[in-house]
Design a protein around this motif. Structure first.
Motif, short mmCIF file in Angstrom:
data_model
loop_
_atom_site.label_atom_id
_atom_site.label_comp_id
_atom_site.label_asym_id
_atom_site.label_seq_id
_atom_site.Cartn_x
_atom_site.Cartn_y
_atom_site.Cartn_z
N VAL A 1 0.84 -1.20 0.00
CA VAL A 1 0.00 0.00 0.00
C VAL A 1 0.88 1.26 0.00
N ASN A 2 1.90 1.26 0.84
CA ASN A 2 2.78 2.41 0.94
C ASN A 2 3.52 2.69 -0.36
N THR A 3 4.04 1.65 -0.99
CA THR A 3 4.86 1.87 -2.19
C THR A 3 4.02 2.15 -3.44
N VAL A 4 2.78 1.70 -3.48
CA VAL A 4 1.91 2.12 -4.57
C VAL A 4 1.74 3.63 -4.52
N GLY A 5 1.49 4.15 -3.32
CA GLY A 5 1.39 5.61 -3.18
C GLY A 5 2.69 6.32 -3.53
N ASN A 6 3.81 5.76 -3.07
CA ASN A 6 5.11 6.37 -3.38
C ASN A 6 5.38 6.38 -4.88
N GLY A 7 5.05 5.27 -5.55
CA GLY A 7 5.26 5.19 -6.99
C GLY A 7 4.43 6.22 -7.74
N MET A 8 3.20 6.43 -7.27
CA MET A 8 2.35 7.45 -7.88
C MET A 8 2.98 8.84 -7.75
N PHE A 9 3.41 9.15 -6.53
CA PHE A 9 3.92 10.50 -6.28
C PHE A 9 5.25 10.73 -6.99
N MET A 10 6.16 9.76 -6.94
CA MET A 10 7.47 9.94 -7.58
C MET A 10 7.33 10.17 -9.07
N THR A 11 6.36 9.51 -9.69
CA THR A 11 6.19 9.61 -11.13
C THR A 11 5.62 10.97 -11.55
N ALA A 12 4.71 11.50 -10.74
CA ALA A 12 3.98 12.69 -11.16
C ALA A 12 4.45 13.98 -10.50
N SER A 13 5.20 13.91 -9.41
CA SER A 13 5.46 15.11 -8.60
C SER A 13 6.25 16.18 -9.34
N ALA A 14 7.31 15.79 -10.05
CA ALA A 14 8.14 16.80 -10.71
C ALA A 14 7.33 17.62 -11.72
N LEU A 15 6.50 16.94 -12.50
CA LEU A 15 5.68 17.65 -13.47
C LEU A 15 4.63 18.52 -12.79
N TYR A 16 4.08 18.04 -11.68
CA TYR A 16 3.09 18.84 -10.96
C TYR A 16 3.71 20.15 -10.46
N PHE A 17 4.88 20.05 -9.85
CA PHE A 17 5.50 21.24 -9.27
C PHE A 17 5.94 22.23 -10.34
N THR A 18 6.40 21.75 -11.47
CA THR A 18 6.88 22.65 -12.50
C THR A 18 5.76 23.17 -13.40
N ARG A 19 4.74 22.36 -13.65
CA ARG A 19 3.68 22.77 -14.59
C ARG A 19 2.52 23.50 -13.90
N PHE A 20 2.18 23.09 -12.69
CA PHE A 20 0.96 23.63 -12.08
C PHE A 20 1.21 24.46 -10.83
N VAL A 21 2.35 24.29 -10.18
CA VAL A 21 2.71 25.15 -9.05
C VAL A 21 3.51 26.34 -9.55
N GLY A 22 4.22 26.15 -10.65
CA GLY A 22 4.98 27.25 -11.23
C GLY A 22 6.40 27.35 -10.75
N LEU A 23 6.93 26.28 -10.17
CA LEU A 23 8.32 26.28 -9.72
C LEU A 23 9.24 25.94 -10.88
N GLY A 24 10.47 26.46 -10.83
CA GLY A 24 11.46 26.08 -11.81
C GLY A 24 12.12 24.76 -11.43
N ALA A 25 12.70 24.09 -12.41
CA ALA A 25 13.36 22.82 -12.13
C ALA A 25 14.47 23.01 -11.10
N GLY A 26 15.19 24.13 -11.19
CA GLY A 26 16.25 24.40 -10.23
C GLY A 26 15.72 24.58 -8.81
N GLN A 27 14.55 25.21 -8.69
CA GLN A 27 13.94 25.38 -7.37
C GLN A 27 13.53 24.04 -6.77
N VAL A 28 12.97 23.18 -7.61
CA VAL A 28 12.59 21.85 -7.14
C VAL A 28 13.82 21.08 -6.68
#
Length: 411
Positions: A26-53
């Protein structure tokens, strides 16, 4: 009938391990979801730069290293299960807070909280394994759980791919909140894991002094931290190498990760049989270090080759590196437990986990600053680090085992 037999082969015969495997899945299914999508979420929808992330993750990584040792002491004092349940709730809250992030300052605060809780939870979870599992089956059980981990991360990544395809803010928020729910689910599952009493020695400070003053154990921890650089080779070094320095197709990046995942699932339990005592575990780490050194050198060979030969060489290199990975993990698990003081498992796990976290933190800089920036000869640097740390593990473990025997004789 055939499906029932197959299911029995996949499920572990020990009921405690089965419960732990559900927790891990259960824990790693959630981790796999977040690891896959988080970088794009922060850069595309939060507006952070890759360097900031990247900067935020680096700062959070430093905080995570510092969190491991106090988490181990807490697990000794209040019990590993109680501490882990509390941390799961904190992680759920931190993950939920990501949906409210709209600035770099808020991102930095939340990611530091989340990584601190994650590294503390890792220490508490490792202590829980020691508390809930018999010593003679602990390593094989952890190998089984690591296979489950890879299955869970793969499943989570597949689920997150749907959000990536939809590519809307609500889709990404569903992934993040789904990960938060998995932490709460783990907190519930922990109710069915055998509880263990707190260790009274931790109240006196004996566990703290013993873990941080045990020089042989600290040396073994440091050597394992060097071996932990291997994970950056796969997740950072290989992708950058394929894209920048070879004629291999970019799709090979996904193929190397998939190959590693499948091989770990298939062979991790078998590799655990090579580490049944501290001597075997030390030898497993020595072999692993040499395999990982060969891994780096084979990757370097792919430089300048045409697309097909380069692809074949890189896939062979990943297979070689995965062999080193499963052996090093099996050896590290046994050494982290069997070289620790019996009265302070949590404190020692905190120290060992801090060493691993430190290795993971500096790994991207080491790999990119040597192998990638000075291709192809730069691969000789991580290769040498792996070989030397593997070779040094045997005398280090011998020293640690001798110290533990003398300490037991004086009690």
């Amino acid at each position: 009938m055939t499906s029932m037999v197959a299911e029995r082969r996949l499920l572990h015969p020990d009921p405690v391990v089965r419960r732990l495997s559900w927790m891990v899945l259960v824990n790693t299914v959630g981790n796999g979801m977040f690891m896959t999508a988080s970088a794009l979420y922060f850069t595309r929808f939060v507006g952070l730069g890759a360097g900031q992330v990247g900067l935020g993750l680096t700062v959070a990584g430093v905080c995570g290293v510092a969190a491991s040792i106090p988490a181990g002491r807490a697990a000794d004092r209040w019990g590993s299960r109680r501490v882990l349940r509390t941390l799961c709730v904190v992680q759920a809250a931190g993950m939920t807070a990501y949906v409210l992030v709209h600035s770099f300052a808020a991102f930095l605060a939340v990611v530091c909280l989340e990584v601190i809780a994650d590294r503390a939870a890792s220490t508490a979870r490792n202590t829980l394994y020691a508390d809930a599992l018999p010593a003679d089956t602990r390593v094989t059980a952890r190998a089984y759980l690591r296979a489950v981990t890879n299955v869970g991360i793969g499943a989570g990544a597949a689920l997150a791919a749907i959000a990536l395809q939809v590519d809307t803010r609500p889709a990404y928020l569903a992934v993040i909140l789904g990960d938060a729910v998995t932490y709460l689910a783990v907190a519930v599952i922990l109710r069915w894991i055998p509880a263990t009493p707190a260790r009274v020695h931790a109240r006196t400070g004996e566990s703290r002094r013993g873990a941080l003053s045990d020089r042989p154990y600290l040396l073994v921890t440091a050597l394992n931290g060097v071996l932990s650089l291997q994970f950056a080779v796969l997740t950072i070094g290989i992708p950058l190498w394929i894209v920048r320095e070879t004629a291999a197709p970019h799709a090979l990046v996904g193929a190397t990760l998939l190959l590693n995942t499948v091989l770990v699932v298939v062979f991790q339990v078998r590799a655990a049989r090579a580490a049944r005592d501290v001597r075997q575990a030390a030898r497993a780490c020595r072999i692993a270090g040499l395999l990982l050194a060969g891994y780096c050198l084979v990757v370097a060979v792919s430089h300048g080759l045409p697309a097909v030969p380069a692809s074949v060489v890189l896939l062979l290199a990943v297979a070689l590196g995965t062999a080193g990975e499963v052996l090093s993990q099996a050896g590290a698990w046994l050494l982290s437990y069997d070289l620790a003081a019996d009265h302070a498992t949590g404190a020692y796990q905190g120290v060992f986990n801090a060493g691993t976290s430190a290795g993971l933190m500096i790994a991207p800089v080491v790999v990119t600053g040597t192998a990638i920036d000075h291709a192809p000869w730069g691969w000789a640097v991580p290769a040498a680090l792996f070989a030397l740390s593997g070779l040094a593990m045997v005398p280090a473990v011998r020293w640690a085992a001798r110290r533990r025997t003398l300490a037991a004789a004086h009690r």
